[in-house]
Scaffold this motif. Structure first.
Motif, PDB file in Angstrom:
ATOM      1  N   GLY A 114       0.802  -1.214   0.000  1.00  0.00           N
ATOM      2  CA  GLY A 114       0.000   0.000   0.000  1.00  0.00           C
ATOM      3  C   GLY A 114       0.834   1.261   0.000  1.00  0.00           C
ATOM      4  N   LYS A 115       2.051   1.165   0.525  1.00  0.00           N
ATOM      5  CA  LYS A 115       2.970   2.305   0.549  1.00  0.00           C
ATOM      6  C   LYS A 115       3.845   2.366  -0.698  1.00  0.00           C
ATOM      7  N   THR A 143      -6.099  -0.246   6.422  1.00  0.00           N
ATOM      8  CA  THR A 143      -4.916  -0.243   5.564  1.00  0.00           C
ATOM      9  C   THR A 143      -5.312  -0.078   4.102  1.00  0.00           C
ATOM     10  N   SER A 147      -4.886   3.653   1.592  1.00  0.00           N
ATOM     11  CA  SER A 147      -3.868   3.598   0.535  1.00  0.00           C
ATOM     12  C   SER A 147      -4.516   3.749  -0.838  1.00  0.00           C
TER      13      SER A 147
END
Length: 204
Positions: A114-115, A143, A147
């Protein structure tokens, strides 16, 4: 058409928690097969001192009595340093064209994807399906929603979120440490793997 889960890890060594996780996913997600995928020792994010031969042999000892489990050495055989999950899943989708492929991972890896920390993170999520196992302290729904990579590529069937029900987080690193310090991790991994490690004096 079948359902196949790809379970990647270093498996250095494989533990009873690895096997329990695979069995839980196989049962709950109604998979036809779980393929254990030991990673390459050439990956930049992995520094393994155990020879591939030993990891591969222990993996086979651990799964040999379960017909729903198999192993694939695709990543082990790759020479490139920049092996990516995106390319690996392309390989499995080509190999099993009539089946649905799921990548099995923990929620901690979902956070990293997600990052944007994984190669081709956007395409990885857009083109694949994932079975995500809960990890303590990680809110999987939050999460995904926080994102852009995850939420904008989720068609409602991209992520299958699984709560194992029990917090069993015994790691391979813990077992390696126990062996290195003459500890006794015997019942944390399959008996045949324990005996194999003793025979070959691994992790000393």
């Amino acid at each position: 058409m079948g359902k196949i889960g790809i379970y990647g890890s270093s498996f250095d060594p494989i533990t009873n928690v690895h096997l329990w996780t695979a069995s839980t996913i196989h049962h709950r997600c109604k998979l036809d097969q779980v393929i254990f995928l030991p990673c390459s020792n050439k990956r930049k994010d992995k520094q393994m001192k155990t020879e591939d031969e030993h990891r591969w042999n222990m993996l086979h000892l651990a799964i040999k009595n379960n017909p729903a489990f198999s192993a694939d050495d695709y990543e082990m055989k790759q020479n490139a340093w920049n092996i990516s999950t995106y390319e690996t899943l392309k390989y499995f989708k080509s190999k099993y064209q009539q089946d649905t492929i799921y990548f099995i991972m923990g929620a901690d890896l979902l956070v990293d994807i997600g990052k944007g920390k994984w190669g081709n993170s956007d395409l990885l999520v857009q083109e694949n399906k994932f079975i995500v196992m809960a990890r303590d302290g990680i809110d999987m729904l939050k999460t995904i929603s926080s994102s852009p990579i995850l939420r904008n590529n989720d068609d409602g069937e991209t992520f299958h979120l699984i709560d194992k029900g029990l917090a069993m987080e015994i790691s391979s690193s813990y077992i390696r440490e126990e062996f290195s310090l003459d500890g006794e991790p015997r019942y944390l991994l399959p008996e045949e793997c324990y005996q194999y490690i003793k025979k070959h004096s691994l992790y000393k």
